[in-house]
Design an enzyme around this catalytic site. Structure first.
Site, mmCIF file in Angstrom:
data_model
loop_
_atom_site.group_PDB
_atom_site.id
_atom_site.type_symbol
_atom_site.label_atom_id
_atom_site.label_comp_id
_atom_site.label_asym_id
_atom_site.label_seq_id
_atom_site.Cartn_x
_atom_site.Cartn_y
_atom_site.Cartn_z
ATOM 1 N N GLY B 240 9.038 5.196 -2.073
ATOM 2 C CA GLY B 240 8.428 4.210 -1.960
ATOM 3 C C GLY B 240 7.264 4.155 -3.289
ATOM 4 N N HIS B 241 6.679 3.080 -3.191
ATOM 5 C CA HIS B 241 5.721 2.790 -4.394
ATOM 6 C C HIS B 241 4.521 3.707 -4.335
ATOM 7 C CE1 HIS B 241 3.772 -0.460 -1.632
ATOM 8 N NE2 HIS B 241 3.543 0.642 -0.968
ATOM 9 N N ASN B 242 4.142 4.089 -5.648
ATOM 10 C CA ASN B 242 2.924 4.895 -6.010
ATOM 11 C C ASN B 242 3.506 6.394 -5.536
ATOM 12 O OD1 ASN B 242 1.891 2.371 -6.337
ATOM 13 N ND2 ASN B 242 0.979 2.550 -4.347
#
Lengths: 331, 331, 331
Positions: B240-242
């Site tokens: 996922g993001h980050n």
């Protein structure tokens, strides 16, 4: 396509009660049926709703015999199976235009059988062989030397790596990847880096296999990954290198198999099951959804259901769950 | 490609026992080996079968020394690592024809290095930069401004979103998606609707990363998703993001990472593991298959194995499983 | 794109404290902010770092009121929501050139709305309909008779099967597969072979749905698979045939739904959750990551969280986990 009920009855081995001369054009559920539709019921308790539906004809078991109804009945011993076959019989054949679409690229050394259809923007690399009447969907990438049998359907955007072999009547849904490198590395203790272990083995998929959308199946590392005849694999499944999957195995969505696993014939694998490397699941075992099988573990027992992580016989696991529930209440 | 055993020995740092002048052409497993093959064994108990195989040469540990055999031996301290390197040394180089295939589309503002190969029906958008000797497989879509380093292999039907950055020698298997929007919404309490939180960050994948088939890695929301040097990711993994994934991390198939997770160097993640947002897994931790890590949780301990959901030290979890099994039997 | 803070304030319904005439060009995190950026904070404890950041303007709650600062403040009751909207307001619109790329193939019988953009190497089959201002990314395959609404974004390498229907403003990320055959077979007891049950139903995806990368959604078997308005689905999710997913549902990555499941409105499904066939999850239920719901099970309770396999109310499950931990220590 319209067919007389008597023709369908002959095709599926049913006995007609009523006017076999009426025509139906497709299968439907009882709830959604319209005139011209053929429906089925397996259970006497659903007979009334089928008879009150708009369907023109009803596939049912012996229990429907002798009912006074204006519907045409097709009496069989396995209504669901008969319905599946009737559906196949009535299915609109998608006519894939034979030939290579002008936007597709087929390498001159590729061998295309009779009636092959290669859709727009697909790519077939050198020395690949596509069997008679096979359809390659839009955007597929068929690697060098890959072999695909006859009457296969390869839906759009599938990737088949070089050298992978598919039998006849194989169906591969969109986005699936067949023959990718397995996940094998050797850690150099001096540098801590993972170096690639050779992934130069093969992938063989036998006749009548169906593979779901975005499923991935890796080639063998040094030997062969094999998917046996008639096995059905759902979407987003992962099958690692060197796995030997038997015949008529059912693998539900998002199940995952790490390397060198043996799944014997007629096994049923639930959704999101995970199986560790070198495990073996013997003939006829059923694995409940989300179960986990430890590496090297052998599960045995025809018709025995297993569940949980680590997977244990269902009966035993249910006792553990019950004990835990009781304990939780005492807290 | 044929090579003399003495050449291979030099390349992998092995000592030859026997005729170093004989030639081998590929690596193989002991079971499948034919004449001209090179095999390996790690354990003395497999020495006899290797010596009785059809292989021409055997990589083995010191234990093989002094055995009276007609096979040529390559003695090393890490046979598996040496075998991996020998496999790389002998690997048939797929020759991707440099140049842009006539059915591919490369935007005029894209920058292609020397010896770049763009296969059929691939798309390279404006301002994208492809490094020297990188191969872009059939049907890939390389977004605007994406940067791919040198000597990368991007297998067919991969999608790289605009602006994503890949280092050198990165391998991306078919169907993977790099740089997609993260999963972030804000619910409007007045309407109950989920509105999109900005997903405008970046994705950076460092050198020597390998990414499995149909794996998905989201770009950062406002910052960066980063995959560290030498990390290896299997098929159907979600990141996922980050997320900040360290170096030389191993992530097995179908593992999933929600947002803003930190995975430190040398962590090993089993198949189907799930990690909640903002969790941190410290250097050298190993997570057993199907484990679940709660959001914000920190797992620490070099070389410590964790298992279960919520993940706990393996030893502790095994005790719990044993206690539960005992309790279940009493039911 | 540069905008005056006063314009943004008007768009998002904020009250400006300070000079509304200054300009900002994009949203950012407090940590990464540069001059010209707009940031947000939800919590007073982060106010100082926001005020000391390089951002030009700060969206904050009432708590920021009256602070003596050179930053421009935008005071709102829901800072995160306001920030999301500001991000949308400031977002650089990717300009997809209207028209059909010369390497794309659009069947002459397909209907393209105004301002439609079809990227390189995409395929749009006969009778498909693409609404106004919709973008079809590179390498997509849009099947015969599929209908896609207005202002949709279909990222590269997506496959949409024949006849699938998408509403307006639907976003589909790369590699997703919509409308594939469901996983349904009938075993012939005589031969042991699995025969295909008809998979001839439909897929309807309503307005404002977002679908993650490499997610797969099957068409109905005989009826319809439906995804309700405003529902957001993450990457690598599997949704089986006949599922009825309500409105404004959140489904995290790698969750899987077998067939004929009903998910009511506003449900929140965690990552890697598995739901068995014919289960129903009632309005407003939240399911923790990796939970498993048994076939035919009904989960009820607005705002109630469930966890575990089989899923039970969170409070109950936590008690069980605590009891098990205690028991394990006694071993």
């Amino acid at each position: 396509m319209k067919r007389r009920v008597s023709e369908i009855a002959e095709a599926i081995g049913a006995r007609v009660v009523g006017d076999g001369g009426i025509e139906v054009s497709k299968v439907a559920s009882v709830r959604a049926a319209a005139g011209g539709d053929l429906v089925f019921i397996e259970d006497e308790k659903n007979l009334d709703s089928a008879l009150h539906s708009k369907a023109s004809a009803v596939i049912a078991g012996d229990f429907a015999e002798g009912r006074d109804t204006s519907k045409v009945l097709l009496i069989v011993s396995h209504p669901r199976l008969a319905f599946a076959r009737a559906g196949e019989f009535l299915r609109e054949r998608t006519e894939h235009q034979p030939g290579v679409h002008p936007t597709a690229f087929v390498h001159p050394s590729a061998k295309l059988g009779a009636g092959v259809s290669i859709d727009a923007n697909a790519t077939v690399d050198g020395e690949a062989a596509i069997g008679n009447h096979t359809w390659i969907g839009a955007g597929c990438a068929i690697g060098e030397g890959a072999e695909i049998g006859e009457d296969c359907k390869i839906y759009p955007n599938v990737t088949i790596y070089p050298g992978a072999k598919l039998g006849n009547r194989v169906i591969v849904h969109a986005g699936a990847v067949l023959g990718s490198d397995g996940f094998g590395y050797v850690r150099d203790p001096a540098t801590g880096r993972h170096e690639k272990f050779p992934q130069i083995g093969e992938l063989e998929i036998e006749d009548d296999v169906e593979i779901g959308a975005n499923t991935t199946i890796d080639r063998g590392a040094l030997e062969v990954t094999r998917i046996g005849r008639g096995t059905k694999i759902d979407n987003l499944v992962h099958i690692g290198h060197n796995c030997q999957i038997g015949e008529n195995v059912i693998i539900a969505a998002q199940a995952g198999f790490s390397g060198s696993i043996v799944i014997e014939d007629n096994v049923v694998i639930g959704g999101q099951v995970g199986v560790g490397e070198h495990a073996r699941i013997q003939e006829g075992v059923m694995l409940g959804g989300q179960s986990g099988v430890l590496p090297k573990k052998i599960l045995r027992g025809k018709g025995i259901a297993f569940w949980g992580t680590p997977a244990k016989p269902l009966r035993e696991y249910l006792k553990q769950l019950a004990a835990l529930a009781k304990l939780g209440k005492r807290q």
